[in-house]
Design an enzyme around this catalytic site. Structure first.
Site, short mmCIF file in Angstrom:
data_model
loop_
_atom_site.label_atom_id
_atom_site.label_comp_id
_atom_site.label_asym_id
_atom_site.label_seq_id
_atom_site.Cartn_x
_atom_site.Cartn_y
_atom_site.Cartn_z
N TYR A 136 0.80 -1.24 0.00
CA TYR A 136 0.00 0.00 0.00
C TYR A 136 0.83 1.28 0.00
CZ TYR A 136 -4.58 -2.19 0.71
OH TYR A 136 -5.77 -2.89 0.55
N LYS A 187 2.30 -15.57 3.64
CA LYS A 187 2.46 -16.37 2.43
C LYS A 187 3.96 -16.61 2.24
CE LYS A 187 0.80 -18.49 -1.14
NZ LYS A 187 0.08 -19.77 -1.01
N ASP A 220 -3.76 -18.76 2.33
CA ASP A 220 -4.78 -19.50 1.56
C ASP A 220 -5.46 -20.55 2.45
OD1 ASP A 220 -2.28 -20.75 1.59
OD2 ASP A 220 -2.35 -21.43 -0.50
N ASP A 244 -6.77 -6.90 4.36
CA ASP A 244 -7.91 -6.32 3.65
C ASP A 244 -8.83 -7.43 3.15
OD1 ASP A 244 -9.45 -4.32 2.31
OD2 ASP A 244 -8.46 -4.90 0.43
N ASP A 248 -12.88 -8.73 4.72
CA ASP A 248 -14.19 -8.86 4.04
C ASP A 248 -14.74 -10.28 4.23
OD1 ASP A 248 -13.87 -6.23 3.07
OD2 ASP A 248 -14.77 -6.73 1.13
C1 IPM Z 1 -10.69 -0.94 3.32
C2 IPM Z 1 -10.74 -0.54 1.87
C3 IPM Z 1 -9.50 0.26 1.48
C4 IPM Z 1 -8.28 -0.64 1.71
C5 IPM Z 1 -9.53 0.80 0.05
C6 IPM Z 1 -10.74 1.68 -0.20
C7 IPM Z 1 -8.29 1.54 -0.32
O1 IPM Z 1 -10.91 -1.68 1.07
O2 IPM Z 1 -10.63 -0.06 4.19
O3 IPM Z 1 -10.77 -2.13 3.62
O4 IPM Z 1 -7.90 -1.41 0.83
O5 IPM Z 1 -7.70 -0.57 2.79
MN MN Z 2 -11.30 -3.49 2.18
#
Ligand code: IPM
Ligand code: MN
Ligand code: NAD
Length: 349
Positions: A136, A187, A220, A244, A248
């Site tokens: 990042y 990884k 993984d 990240d 999710d």
């Molecule tokens: C998050 C988002 C951000 C990230 C994006 C919008 C840059 O996906 O906060 O999880 O990747 O950190």
């Molecule tokens: Mn995210």
């Protein structure tokens, strides 16, 4: 007193931040915390009309005049490649050095889990996502752009300092919160330099916490195991991009993007709270965005700001809403964004 800077941002950001603010105002009215608010217009509209993503002036105000930032979401199809979103969200994480991205995954109502029929409904773990390094940082570049000889490089950065502080934060959290195990996700089999450093540092730090079990997993297989037996995880520490993705997945295990909060913090000062979700352009203006992720992020803000009773009250009010089946369509309810916010705020009052 906690001085809160609100950045509603784009898409559903303003819709969910309105409700988080409503809940915070109920907290203040109930005398549970003293709060003052400032609102910032930064986001796609502001960028497209003024050219400002996040200026040095705005940054200084956010840093010096506020204790915490509450952000809705940034990201808009009119801004290609998310330029303003990177400056605002990643910009604040980097410039405030908010190296801990704290992402709790707690299943607050068993019916919300897609695994509810598999029996493992006691899901309650926390991801410590490294928030200032990895892929990042922007290190790299594109050469000969648009030609057949084009080259693109994005370098993954890991420093001993950066890895050590997030790993230590994860173990410290495990210790104070009474959690017995820390899992590293990496990884190292395929990317030995960066993740080799992660494994070395993790092993060294783990040795300082003899009461806490530690384990290392390839990411993984970790993703697989998170679906197979999410209940066994307590604290997961991992690198920026992997965190990240895992966050999710973890959100979905516990009811989806609509209920997953996060905190970006530096324990030495500086904090930004935001739902894990983005601006959800598909939901804008329909009144269906779930505000619980933003409201639970506000609870994290209260907790870190020292208003622990207030934080607890907000979490209990969200739990009460879930128990009463008050919710938006993403979690099987029929309420609107505003109705959910009003219900939770009324519960606190
Ligand atoms: C998050 C988002 C951000 C990230 C994006 C919008 C840059 O996906 O906060 O999880 O990747 O950190
Ligand atoms: Mn995210
Ligand atoms: P997203 O999180 O916005 O949406 C993913 C899915 O979750 C969609 O189906 C959406 O409808 C659903 N969803 C999200 N929030 C919800 C809520 N509160 N209630 C109910 N359902 C919800 O991810 P995306 O579609 O990949 O990204 C959209 C934009 O948001 C992109 O520009 C992206 O860069 C940006 N983004 C910003 C942040 C942030 O500001 N922190 C985080 C992630 C993505």
């Amino acid at each position: 007193m906690i001085r809160v800077a609100l950045i509603p941002g784009d898409g559903i950001g303003p819709e969910v931040v309105d409700e988080a603010r409503r809940v915070l105002e109920a907290v203040a009215t109930a005398g549970l915390a003293e709060l003052v608010f400032g609102e910032f217009p930064h986001g796609a509209d502001h960028y497209l009309s003024t050219g400002e993503t996040l200026s040095d002036e705005t940054f200084s105000v956010l840093r010096d005049d506020y204790d915490a930032i509450l952000l809705g979401a940034v990201g808009d199809p009119r801004v290609p490649a998310g330029r303003h979103a990177r400056d605002i969200l990643l910009g604040l994480r980097f410039r405030l050095d908010l190296f801990i991205n704290f992402r709790p995954a707690k299943l607050r109502a068993p019916r919300l889990s897609p695994l509810r029929n598999a029996g493992d409904t006691a899901i309650d773990f926390v991801i410590f996502r490294e928030n200032t390094e990895g892929m990042y940082t922007g290190a790299g570049g594109r050469l000969r752009q648009g030609t057949p000889q084009e080259v693109a490089v994005s370098e993954s950065i890991a420093t001993r300092f950066g890895v050590e502080r997030i790993v230590r934060a994860a173990f410290d959290y495990a210790k104070v919160s009474g959690r017995g195990r820390v899992t590293l996700g990496d990884k190292a089999n395929a990317v030995p330099h960066v993740y080799g450093l992660w494994r070395d540092v993790f092993t060294e730090v783990a040795a300082e916490y003899p009461g806490i079990e530690s384990e290392m997993r390839y990411v993984d297989a970790l993703a697989m195991e998170l679906v197979r037996s999410p209940g066994r995880f307590e604290v997961i520490v991992t690198e920026n991009l992997l965190g990240d993705i895992l966050s999710d997945l973890s959100a979905e295990l516990t009811g989806g993007m609509g209920v997953a909060p996060s905190a970006n913090v530096n324990p030495a000062g500086g904090a930004l709270y935001e739902p894990v979700h983005g601006s959800a352009p598909d939901l804008v203006g329909k009144g269906v965005a779930n505000p619980m992720a933003a409201i639970l992020s506000a609870a994290l803000l209260l907790r870190d700001g020292g208003a622990t009773d207030a934080a607890k009250r907000v979490e209990e009010a969200v739990d009460a809403a879930l128990a009463e089946h008050i919710g938006t369509p993403d979690i099987g309810g029929t309420a609107t964004t505003t109705e959910v916010g009003e219900w939770i705020a009324a519960q606190i009052a």
